[in-house]
Write a protein that holds these residues in place. Structure first.
Motif, mmCIF file in Angstrom:
data_model
loop_
_atom_site.group_PDB
_atom_site.id
_atom_site.type_symbol
_atom_site.label_atom_id
_atom_site.label_comp_id
_atom_site.label_asym_id
_atom_site.label_seq_id
_atom_site.Cartn_x
_atom_site.Cartn_y
_atom_site.Cartn_z
ATOM 1 N N ALA A 1 0.811 -1.221 0.000
ATOM 2 C CA ALA A 1 0.000 0.000 0.000
ATOM 3 C C ALA A 1 0.844 1.271 0.000
ATOM 4 O O ALA A 1 0.334 2.353 0.270
ATOM 5 C CB ALA A 1 -0.926 -0.014 1.225
ATOM 6 N N GLU A 2 2.159 1.138 -0.281
ATOM 7 C CA GLU A 2 3.005 2.339 -0.359
ATOM 8 C C GLU A 2 3.485 2.501 -1.797
ATOM 9 O O GLU A 2 3.852 1.524 -2.443
ATOM 10 C CB GLU A 2 4.237 2.221 0.551
ATOM 11 C CG GLU A 2 3.937 2.098 2.027
ATOM 12 C CD GLU A 2 3.627 0.666 2.438
ATOM 13 O OE1 GLU A 2 4.174 -0.257 1.806
ATOM 14 O OE2 GLU A 2 2.805 0.483 3.358
ATOM 15 N N ASN A 3 3.505 3.738 -2.257
ATOM 16 C CA ASN A 3 3.893 4.016 -3.641
ATOM 17 C C ASN A 3 5.422 3.977 -3.789
ATOM 18 O O ASN A 3 6.122 4.832 -3.239
ATOM 19 C CB ASN A 3 3.353 5.392 -4.046
ATOM 20 C CG ASN A 3 3.583 5.674 -5.521
ATOM 21 O OD1 ASN A 3 4.274 4.921 -6.212
ATOM 22 N ND2 ASN A 3 3.004 6.769 -6.002
ATOM 23 N N PRO A 4 5.957 3.013 -4.536
ATOM 24 C CA PRO A 4 7.425 2.920 -4.704
ATOM 25 C C PRO A 4 8.000 4.151 -5.389
ATOM 26 O O PRO A 4 9.178 4.457 -5.216
ATOM 27 C CB PRO A 4 7.614 1.701 -5.615
ATOM 28 C CG PRO A 4 6.314 1.029 -5.701
ATOM 29 C CD PRO A 4 5.246 2.001 -5.341
ATOM 30 N N LEU A 5 7.189 4.852 -6.156
ATOM 31 C CA LEU A 5 7.687 6.020 -6.896
ATOM 32 C C LEU A 5 7.839 7.243 -5.987
ATOM 33 O O LEU A 5 8.225 8.318 -6.438
ATOM 34 C CB LEU A 5 6.764 6.322 -8.078
ATOM 35 C CG LEU A 5 6.746 5.179 -9.114
ATOM 36 C CD1 LEU A 5 5.598 5.346 -10.092
ATOM 37 C CD2 LEU A 5 8.070 5.095 -9.864
ATOM 38 N N GLY B 1 -0.271 4.299 -1.823
ATOM 39 C CA GLY B 1 -0.500 4.096 -3.250
ATOM 40 C C GLY B 1 -1.078 2.720 -3.498
ATOM 41 O O GLY B 1 -1.011 1.851 -2.639
ATOM 42 N N THR B 2 -1.645 2.545 -4.665
ATOM 43 C CA THR B 2 -2.164 1.229 -5.057
ATOM 44 C C THR B 2 -1.339 0.727 -6.235
ATOM 45 O O THR B 2 -0.684 1.513 -6.941
ATOM 46 C CB THR B 2 -3.630 1.320 -5.511
ATOM 47 O OG1 THR B 2 -3.668 2.134 -6.690
ATOM 48 C CG2 THR B 2 -4.525 1.912 -4.419
ATOM 49 N N TYR B 3 -1.440 -0.562 -6.465
ATOM 50 C CA TYR B 3 -0.713 -1.188 -7.571
ATOM 51 C C TYR B 3 -1.131 -0.567 -8.909
ATOM 52 O O TYR B 3 -0.284 -0.258 -9.761
ATOM 53 C CB TYR B 3 -0.988 -2.696 -7.534
ATOM 54 C CG TYR B 3 -0.207 -3.512 -8.527
ATOM 55 C CD1 TYR B 3 1.183 -3.575 -8.477
ATOM 56 C CD2 TYR B 3 -0.855 -4.260 -9.513
ATOM 57 C CE1 TYR B 3 1.903 -4.349 -9.381
ATOM 58 C CE2 TYR B 3 -0.144 -5.039 -10.423
ATOM 59 C CZ TYR B 3 1.239 -5.058 -10.356
ATOM 60 O OH TYR B 3 1.951 -5.825 -11.251
ATOM 61 N N HIS B 4 -2.430 -0.333 -9.068
ATOM 62 C CA HIS B 4 -2.917 0.233 -10.336
ATOM 63 C C HIS B 4 -2.402 1.642 -10.554
ATOM 64 O O HIS B 4 -1.995 2.013 -11.660
ATOM 65 C CB HIS B 4 -4.440 0.194 -10.382
ATOM 66 C CG HIS B 4 -4.936 -1.200 -10.636
ATOM 67 N ND1 HIS B 4 -4.741 -1.835 -11.831
ATOM 68 C CD2 HIS B 4 -5.565 -2.086 -9.830
ATOM 69 C CE1 HIS B 4 -5.232 -3.055 -11.777
ATOM 70 N NE2 HIS B 4 -5.736 -3.235 -10.560
ATOM 71 N N ARG B 5 -2.372 2.416 -9.478
ATOM 72 C CA ARG B 5 -1.887 3.794 -9.602
ATOM 73 C C ARG B 5 -0.389 3.788 -9.947
ATOM 74 O O ARG B 5 0.077 4.581 -10.777
ATOM 75 C CB ARG B 5 -2.152 4.512 -8.272
ATOM 76 C CG ARG B 5 -1.497 5.831 -8.163
ATOM 77 C CD ARG B 5 -2.451 6.909 -7.690
ATOM 78 N NE ARG B 5 -1.807 8.188 -7.818
ATOM 79 C CZ ARG B 5 -1.595 9.008 -6.805
ATOM 80 N NH1 ARG B 5 -2.045 8.703 -5.610
ATOM 81 N NH2 ARG B 5 -0.988 10.158 -7.003
ATOM 82 N N TYR B 6 0.321 2.894 -9.323
ATOM 83 C CA TYR B 6 1.765 2.747 -9.592
ATOM 84 C C TYR B 6 2.002 2.449 -11.073
ATOM 85 O O TYR B 6 2.834 3.083 -11.732
ATOM 86 C CB TYR B 6 2.302 1.641 -8.682
ATOM 87 C CG TYR B 6 3.559 0.952 -9.141
ATOM 88 C CD1 TYR B 6 4.818 1.552 -9.031
ATOM 89 C CD2 TYR B 6 3.499 -0.353 -9.650
ATOM 90 C CE1 TYR B 6 5.968 0.882 -9.438
ATOM 91 C CE2 TYR B 6 4.648 -1.024 -10.049
ATOM 92 C CZ TYR B 6 5.869 -0.400 -9.955
ATOM 93 O OH TYR B 6 7.009 -1.056 -10.354
ATOM 94 N N LEU B 7 1.233 1.493 -11.625
ATOM 95 C CA LEU B 7 1.416 1.149 -13.050
ATOM 96 C C LEU B 7 1.073 2.347 -13.936
ATOM 97 O O LEU B 7 1.756 2.612 -14.929
ATOM 98 C CB LEU B 7 0.550 -0.056 -13.412
ATOM 99 C CG LEU B 7 0.999 -1.411 -12.837
ATOM 100 C CD1 LEU B 7 -0.065 -2.480 -13.113
ATOM 101 C CD2 LEU B 7 2.357 -1.844 -13.395
ATOM 102 N N ASP B 8 0.017 3.072 -13.577
ATOM 103 C CA ASP B 8 -0.367 4.274 -14.346
ATOM 104 C C ASP B 8 0.748 5.315 -14.311
ATOM 105 O O ASP B 8 1.073 5.935 -15.329
ATOM 106 C CB ASP B 8 -1.636 4.902 -13.755
ATOM 107 C CG ASP B 8 -2.884 4.112 -14.132
ATOM 108 O OD1 ASP B 8 -2.789 3.213 -14.989
ATOM 109 O OD2 ASP B 8 -3.947 4.389 -13.546
ATOM 110 N N GLU B 9 1.323 5.502 -13.121
ATOM 111 C CA GLU B 9 2.370 6.530 -12.996
ATOM 112 C C GLU B 9 3.635 6.118 -13.746
ATOM 113 O O GLU B 9 4.307 6.965 -14.348
ATOM 114 C CB GLU B 9 2.679 6.795 -11.515
ATOM 115 C CG GLU B 9 1.542 7.525 -10.831
ATOM 116 C CD GLU B 9 1.894 8.018 -9.433
ATOM 117 O OE1 GLU B 9 1.078 8.772 -8.871
ATOM 118 O OE2 GLU B 9 2.962 7.656 -8.894
#
Ligand SMILES: C[S@@+](CC[C@H](N)C(=O)[O-])C[C@H]1O[C@@H](n2cnc3c(N)ncnc32)[C@H](O)[C@@H]1O
Length: 218
Positions: A120-124, A131-139
């Protein structure tokens, strides 16, 4: 394109003690392989997720001109202190790639920070913000959308990524491949078998990883 290669999982460069606990570098030999394949001396090579600098150091050793972005200050300072082309390294956020003053890019090779679907944390954001996995892929896709107009027309882009064993398997390699294929032309994957890696943590439960190869011809 050779689609299966085997390399020793060895890192030649010593890194300072304070950076050793999170050593997620790829081997210099991996960068050498792709630089020999897709670049020539004098080419501009970009890594948007510099980490401990493997792409940039090998590029410099092979007579290419390295550029890079790194979010984490300690890593940025370490890489900068060992780079000849110091001014080509930016301490910043690749999600704002288009705001940086970069030359036309001949080749890009990178390994983004990884995320498991259950996290649940954004690696970026260096895992500092939710963050979510989907948001991460979008970013991540948005970073490559910004990269595209900076690339020479015949440029190649190589992204090193693994599927991740955790609570089940996160199909990160497939998901990143799908996301980036919306922006760049996917040429295929190179499976990298890592000698000396016994399904350890370094390769997230696998003894292989993938190099996804894209071109800028979409
Ligand atoms: C997997 S590591 C790269 C390792 C590198 N290939 C090497 O061999 O040293 C990913 C790096 O991306 C950095 N990073 C994470 N989010 C970022 C962002 N938004 N912009 C730039 N760098 C970022 C992390 O701090 C980390 O150092």
């Amino acid at each position: 394109m050779k689609t299966f290669i085997t390399l020793d999982n060895v890192k030649r460069r010593n890194i300072p003690e304070n950076l050793q606990s999170d050593d997620n570098r790829y081997s210099e030999s991996l960068v050498e392989h792709f630089l020999a394949l897709y670049t020539k001396p004098g080419n501009i090579v970009l890594d948007m997720f510099v980490g401990l600098g493997t792409t940039l150091f090998v590029a410099e050793e092979m007579g290419r001109i390295p550029y890079g972005i790194e979010y984490d200050e300690a890593r940025y300072k370490y890489v900068r202190s060992h780079l000849v082309n110091k001014e080509n390294l930016t301490h910043g956020d690749s999600r704002k790639l288009s705001t940086f003053n970069l030359p036309e890019i001949d080749f890009s090779m990178t390994s983004p920070p990884y995320m498991m679907k259950e996290h649940a944390e954004n690696p970026l954001t260096a895992y500092t913000q939710p963050g979510t996995y989907h948001r991460y892929l979008d970013e991540l896709q948005a970073v490559f959308t910004q990269l595209k107009p900076m690339l020479k027309l015949d440029a190649y882009v190589v992204v090193e990524v693994s599927n991740l064993r955790g609570n089940g398997v996160t199909t990160l390699a497939w998901d990143v491949g799908r996301a980036l294929s919306r922006v760049l032309r996917f040429e295929g994957e190179v499976v990298v078998g890592w000698r000396g890696e016994d399904e350890g943590e370094g390769t997230y439960g696998h003894d292989h990883s993938y190099c996804l190869v894209f071109t800028n011809s979409k």
